[in-house]
Design an enzyme around this catalytic site. Structure first.
Site, short mmCIF file in Angstrom:
data_model
loop_
_atom_site.label_atom_id
_atom_site.label_comp_id
_atom_site.label_asym_id
_atom_site.label_seq_id
_atom_site.Cartn_x
_atom_site.Cartn_y
_atom_site.Cartn_z
N ASP A 11 -32.87 -20.33 -3.15
CA ASP A 11 -34.11 -19.71 -3.65
C ASP A 11 -35.27 -20.27 -2.85
OD1 ASP A 11 -33.01 -18.10 -5.57
OD2 ASP A 11 -33.06 -19.64 -7.12
N ASP A 130 -28.37 -7.12 -11.58
CA ASP A 130 -28.31 -8.09 -12.69
C ASP A 130 -27.96 -7.30 -13.94
OD1 ASP A 130 -29.30 -10.01 -10.93
OD2 ASP A 130 -31.39 -9.60 -11.47
#
Lengths: 253, 193
Positions: A11, A130
Site C-alpha cells: 500500500d 471487493d
C-alpha cells in the site's frame, strides 16, 4: 507447468509504503523501491502496488514512483488505485507498470474495462473486486469496501471478463484481515464461471492457507500484505513448503 | 546507435529499456527506418493486438524493412509472433520470416496464459549459461506451434514454441525483461552476438 504466483501487495501513500513493515535489515522500510527489491530477491513472482492517496497532485508522485520501481525491478508489477480513464492508465504503463488494476471506477462505468483492453490489450487489465457475503449472496462493494451494491460477484466477474479483463483480483471482505484463510469456496466458483486467471486476496495467515487457496480455491495466484511485511511468513520458506505439497511453484536459486 | 528498440506503440517498452540499461547498454526507441537499418542489434518488442501492430508497422514501412535486416533481431512476445506468416489474432498477415501460423490457445485452459512457466531449451545461443527447465514470465493468448525453428518449448494445453531461431532472427514468447536473472542472461547473450 505454469506455476502458482505469490504476490506481496504494497500500500502506497504519497510515494511511501504504509501499514508498516518490519524488516530489520531494511534501512528504510517505508521506501517502496527498497521493499520491492527485497521481495524480488526473496522470490516473489509479481508485485502489486495500491495507491491509497489517489488525488490529482499525488498521482504525479505515483507516476514518478512507478518509474523508479520499473528501473529497479525485473519481475512484473501491477499498479492500482484511483485509475478511472485511459489517460490515467497510460501514464502508469508508459512509466513501466505492466498491468493496471481498476476497481470502483469499473463498477461505476464498466465501459472503462473495454476502453483499457482496446487501448493496451487485455493482458494488462486487472479488475479488482471487493465482495462480502450478505444473506448467502456475494455482493460487490466499492470504495475500498465502504459502499455496498446489489451487484453479484459472479455476474460482475463474468461481465468484467466479457468486457476485456485479463485477470481478476478478488478480495473477500469477510476474510480480509482475519488471518483465517482465503475464501476458497467463492474462489473456486469464480474459476468455474470465468476463464481468466484469478488472484486470491484476503485472509492469509499461514502457509497452509496459501496451499488451500491453490488446491481448494483453484486460484492462480495468492496475494498478501501484512504476513509478508511483518515477516510472519518468509517467501522462500512459503515457496519451498508449497513445492513439498506438490503445488507448482517457481523456486529461485 | 548500437541497439535500437523498434517503436510501434507496443505498450511497455520502458521495462525493456531499463533491463538493457541494467546491462550497461543504452538504447534508442525509434520508428526511423534509417536508424533501425544501421543498428548493430534490433529489438522488436510487443504487447497488444496483432492487426493494429501490423498496421502501425506498415504505416512506417517497417513491414518491408524488418524481414530484410541482416543484424541480429530479437522479437519479444507479439514481436516473436509477428515474425511468422499469419496469426489467428484478427486473421492478420504478419512479416512472413517464418512460414508458420500463430494459433489461439483453446478454452480448455485459462486465456491469456499468464505467469511463470517452465522452459525446455537447447542450451545454446540465447540460452547459453541458462539452467535447463528455467522459469520465464509469459503473458499471451496466442502461441507459435512447434516447428523447425523452435529452440525452446513450454507446455500450456500443448507443447508449443517459446523461442525460435532462423538466421539472424530470434524470437522469444516470454518477457526476458520481466523474467528475473534468467531473462537478464538471455538479453545479455543476445547483446553479445
Amino acid at each position: 507447468m505454469l506455476t502458482k504466483r505469490i504476490i506481496p501487495c504494497l500500500d502506497v501513500k504519497d510515494g511511501r509504503t504504509v501499514k508498516g513493515v518490519n524488516f530489520v535489515d531494511l534501512r528504510d522500510a517505508g521506501d517502496p523501491v527498497a521493499l520491492a527489491e527485497r521481495y524480488t530477491q526473496e522470490g516473489a513472482d509479481e508485485l502489486v502496488f495500491l495507491d491509497i492517496s489517489a488525488t490529482e497532485q499525488k498521482r504525479k508522485t505515483l507516476a514518478a514512483l512507478v518509474l523508479k520501481v520499473a528501473a529497479a525491478l525485473d519481475i512484473p508489477f501491477t499498479v492500482g488505485g484511483g485509475i478511472s480513464s485511459v489517460a490515467d492508465a497510460k501514464t502508469l504503463l508508459r512509466n513501466g507498470a505492466d498491468k493496471v488494476s481498476i476497481n470502483s471506477a469499473a463498477v461505476r462505468r464498466p465501459a472503462l474495462i473495454n476502453e483499457l483492453a482496446e487501448a493496451f490489450g487485455r493482458q494488462c487489465v486487472v479488475v479488482a473486486i471487493d465482495a462480502k457475503k450478505i444473506e448467502d449472496q456475494w455482493r460487490v462493494h466499492l470504495v475500498g469496501g465502504k459502499v455496498p451494491t446489489d451487484i453479484d460477484l459472479f455476474e460482475w466477474a463474468q461481465e468484467a471478463e466479457a468486457r476485456g479483463a485479463g485477470e481478476l483480483l478478488f478480495t473477500s471482505m469477510d476474510h480480509d484481515g482475519t488471518k483465517n484463510g482465503f475464501a476458497n469456496i467463492a474462489l473456486s466458483k469464480l474459476s468455474e464461471v470465468v476463464n481468466i486467471s484469478i488472484i486470491a486476496s484476503g485472509g492469509a495467515g499461514n502457509i497452509s492457507h496459501f496451499a488451500d487457496s491453490f488446491t481448494l480455491g483453484k486460484a492462480d495466484a495468492a496475494l498478501a500484505a501484512s504476513v509478508f511485511h511483518f515477516g510472519e511468513i518468509a517467501i522462500p520458506k512459503l515457496k519451498s513448503k508449497l513445492k513439498e505439497k506438490n503445488i507448482g511453484i517457481r523456486i529461485t536459486s | 546507435m548500437k541497439t535500437v528498440i523498434i517503436d510501434y506503440d507496443a505498450g511497455n517498452v520502458k521495462s525493456l529499456e531499463f533491463a538493457l540499461e541494467r546491462l550497461g547498454v543504452s538504447t534508442e526507441i525509434t520508428d526511423d527506418s534509417t536508424k533501425i537499418a544501421a543498428a548493430e542489434k534490433v529489438i522488436f518488442p510487443g504487447q497488444g493486438e496483432a492487426a493494429s501492430a501490423m498496421n502501425k508497422l506498415r504505416s512506417k514501412g517497417l513491414d518491408v524493412l524488418i524481414p530484410q535486416l541482416k543484424q541480429p533481431v530479437l522479437g519479444i512476445c507479439l514481436g516473436m509472433q509477428l515474425l511468422c506468416e499469419l496469426t489467428e489474432e484478427g486473421d492478420t498477415t504478419a512479416l512472413g520470416i517464418l512460414p508458420l501460423k500463430v494459433r489461439r490457445f483453446p478454452n480448455t485452459v485459462k486465456v491469456p496464459h499468464m505467469g511463470w512457466n517452465q522452459i525446455k531449451h537447447h542450451q545454446k545461443g540465447i540460452f547459453k549459461g541458462i539452467t535447463q527447465n528455467c522459469y520465464m514470465y509469459l503473458v499471451h493468448s496466442y502461441y507459435v506451434p512447434l516447428n523447425n525453428a523452435t529452440v525452446a518449448q513450454s507446455d500450456y494445453s500443448c507443447r508449443y514454441s517459446v523461442a525460435v531461431e532462423k538466421d539472424n532472427f530470434y524470437g522469444v514468447q516470454f518477457h526476458p525483461e520481466k523474467s528475473s536473472k534468467d531473462g537478464q542472461k538471455l538479453l545479455e547473450n543476445f547483446l553479445n552476438f
